[in-house]
Design an enzyme around this catalytic site. Structure first.
Site, PDB file in Angstrom:
ATOM      1  N   SER A  12       0.842  -1.192   0.000  1.00 55.68           N
ATOM      2  CA  SER A  12       0.000   0.000   0.000  1.00 55.68           C
ATOM      3  C   SER A  12       0.888   1.256   0.000  1.00 55.68           C
ATOM      4  O   SER A  12       1.793   1.357  -0.824  1.00 55.68           O
ATOM      5  CB  SER A  12      -0.948  -0.032   1.210  1.00 55.68           C
ATOM      6  OG  SER A  12      -1.980   0.905   1.074  1.00 55.68           O
TER       7      SER A  12
ATOM      8  N   ASP B 294      -8.390  -5.518  -5.613  1.00 51.39           N
ATOM      9  CA  ASP B 294      -7.979  -4.400  -4.778  1.00 51.39           C
ATOM     10  C   ASP B 294      -8.267  -3.076  -5.476  1.00 51.39           C
ATOM     11  O   ASP B 294      -7.754  -2.823  -6.560  1.00 51.39           O
ATOM     12  CB  ASP B 294      -6.473  -4.523  -4.494  1.00 51.39           C
ATOM     13  CG  ASP B 294      -5.938  -3.372  -3.661  1.00 51.39           C
ATOM     14  OD1 ASP B 294      -6.736  -2.667  -3.024  1.00 51.39           O
ATOM     15  OD2 ASP B 294      -4.704  -3.198  -3.650  1.00 51.39           O
TER      16      ASP B 294
ATOM     17  N   HIS C  61      -5.947  -6.554  -1.278  1.00 53.01           N
ATOM     18  CA  HIS C  61      -4.870  -5.613  -0.968  1.00 53.01           C
ATOM     19  C   HIS C  61      -3.627  -6.348  -0.446  1.00 53.01           C
ATOM     20  O   HIS C  61      -3.678  -7.001   0.582  1.00 53.01           O
ATOM     21  CB  HIS C  61      -5.387  -4.616   0.067  1.00 53.01           C
ATOM     22  CG  HIS C  61      -4.643  -3.318   0.102  1.00 53.01           C
ATOM     23  ND1 HIS C  61      -4.302  -2.629  -1.033  1.00 53.01           N
ATOM     24  CD2 HIS C  61      -4.175  -2.581   1.156  1.00 53.01           C
ATOM     25  CE1 HIS C  61      -3.679  -1.512  -0.688  1.00 53.01           C
ATOM     26  NE2 HIS C  61      -3.582  -1.462   0.632  1.00 53.01           N
TER      27      HIS C  61
END
Length: 490
Positions: free
Chosen positions: A153, A406, A431
């Site tokens: 991320s 995601d 994710h």
């Protein structure tokens, strides 16, 4: 440099235990000034269980939250560390967790918060990496041990940028779910919410994005009166009553963020990353919507409220819901400031997704940020200027991985940039699923992605060791055992 050892921590997930020692290192408050000599303590976690002399450092570039949150959910590094004889390090991002440059006053004034930037964080990591290389070099063959960066991320963005900006510090980076192109002019603002919508639309045989799309108008209809606000407060089990129009806006934002979070962590097994959740939480959310008769706004919002408990109260221990919080384990306050300054990522909605229609208005967004933080951003393209945007052909030794479930893949690198900057697609992945530890329910695509990561890391390290000393490289043995298959790491 001052080093303090804190505690040894043991975290067990299923049958595997992640252990690490907590340490702190004094780092400069401002890496780019010669007139400010202030320092603060940067927290990091270290595990040397698998480390053998001159083995590499696996370095996680911490993101928006206490570093333990990521260390306890990034099992991939632990899975492959024995293969490479690696030292594992998780670095905490400044202004998150215990790494507060001004202590409890860190968020009190813009002058204190001004040091919360990605560039300062990257410099922290380079400073820590240099310290680790200095203290963990044991043979005469190498002047320093190699470092491989990992991140997911925002942490994935940092891992990629670390390799781009400081290539002498890391030999390569695994950048998972890293939306480095989720900025103005690089990615259409509607793409993010369209991916979220598609995840809900296809989770079950019944399209559960349709009732969600209707719920926004239902919320506004119900909360138009004080009686309706009181009713929804009770039905959705809110900790504080809805009283004003601002409260309603906060509720809508909270609802929207939860829908996104459920999609982000739509993993094929139970997890506790953002909240305790069952396997395939989107599917479970949608099951609760299926087969229920919806006749009016109240019946719709009642069933939506029941579905939300998949995220808000899966353990049945939560007494009420705070609409100013969606992920307690993350530093939402710090990220809000970053999202108001350099990490401005345009988002918008229209009739083609399940969210309430909302255009992207930078001036309105900037004004809201100024009202909250007292800072005004006039150049939303700052990260593009600093890190290159889509012009990253000069980069090398980076693997960008993205799961197509995601929503952050909307701003991810989805195709190879060059022979040394690769893209790995995980169709069934949410994710940064590939950074999680091996699980019997992993889809084939994530197993293959992890194998690609291992192969890439092996090449980077072989190149590093061989280039430093060919004779020394011939004496090493651990490269001969590097294979990575599901259920058998070595």
């Amino acid at each position: 440099m001052k080093l303090n050892v804190a505690i040894v921590f043991l975290f067990c997930q299923e049958i595997f235990c992640y252990n690490y020692t907590t340490k702190f290192l004094d780092v400069p408050l401002d890496h780019f000034s010669f007139t400010n000599n202030a320092t603060f303590k940067l927290k990091y976690l270290i595990n040397d269980s698998f480390w053998i002399d001159d083995g590499p450092v696996f370095f996680y570039t911490g993101n928006e939250g206490a570093i333990e949150t990521f260390a306890d959910n990034i099992g991939f590094m632990y899975d492959i560390a024995p293969i490479f004889n690696a030292l594992i390090v998780f670095a905490e991002h400044r202004y998150y967790g215990a790494t507060l440059p001004f202590g409890n006053a860190s968020f009190t004034t813009p002058s204190h918060l001004g040091y919360l930037t990605s560039s300062q964080a990257l410099a922290d990591y380079v400073y820590l990496i240099n310290y680790l290389q200095t203290t963990h070099q044991r043979s005469d063959y190498l002047s320093k041990v190699p470092v491989v960066a990992f991140g997911g991320s925002y942490g994935g963005m940092l891992a990629a940028w670390l390799r781009m900006k400081y290539p002498a510090s890391v030999v390569g980076s695994i950048a998972a779910s890293a939306p480095i192109w989720q900025f103005q002019g690089l990615t259409p603002c509607e793409n993010f919410n369209r991916i979220v919508t598609n995840v809900y639309k296809t989770a079950t045989d019944n399209d559960c994005s349709a009732p969600i799309q209707k719920s926004w108008k239902a919320i506004r209809n119900i909360t138009a009166s004080d009686e309706g606000k009181g009713w929804l407060t009770k039905v959705w089990k809110l900790c504080a009553p809805l009283k004003t129009s601002n409260d309603v806006e906060d509720l809508l934002d909270w609802f929207s963020e939860i829908l996104v979070n459920i999609a982000m962590v739509n993993y094929p097994y139970p997890t506790k990353f953002l909240a305790p959740l069952p396997a395939f939480p989107v599917r479970n959310f949608c099951y609760k919507l299926s087969g229920v008769k919806i006749t009016d706004d109240k019946s719709l919002l009642t069933v939506i409220g029941n579905s939300l408990e998949i995220y808000t109260n899966f353990t049945k221990t939560n007494k009420c819901n705070k609409i100013n919080q969606t992920a307690e384990s993350l530093g939402e306050n710090g990220w809000d400031f970053q999202a108001c300054t350099e990490m401005i990522m345009p988002m918008c909605s229209d009739d083609n997704d399940m969210f309430e229609n909302q255009s992207w208005d930078f001036k309105k967004y900037s004004a809201k940020c100024y009202a909250k933080w007292g800072v005004k951003q006039t150049n939303p393209e700052l990260p593009i200027l600093e890190y290159g945007g889509k012009d990253i052909t000069a980069a090398s030794n980076i693997v960008f991985s993205n799961g197509l479930l995601d929503p952050w893949s909307s701003g991810g690198v989805l195709s190879n940039i060059s022979a040394t900057v690769s893209s790995v697609i995980i169709p069934e992945g949410a994710h940064h699923l590939d950074l999680r530890g091996e699980n019997k329910n992993d889809p084939k695509s994530v197993i293959e992605a992890r194998q690609f990561h291992v192969n890439s890391i092996r090449k980077w390290l072989v190149d590093f060791y061989y280039s430093r000393d060919k004779n020394y490289f011939k004496k090493t043995t651990f490269f001969n055992k590097i294979t990575y298959t599901h259920g058998n790491n070595v």
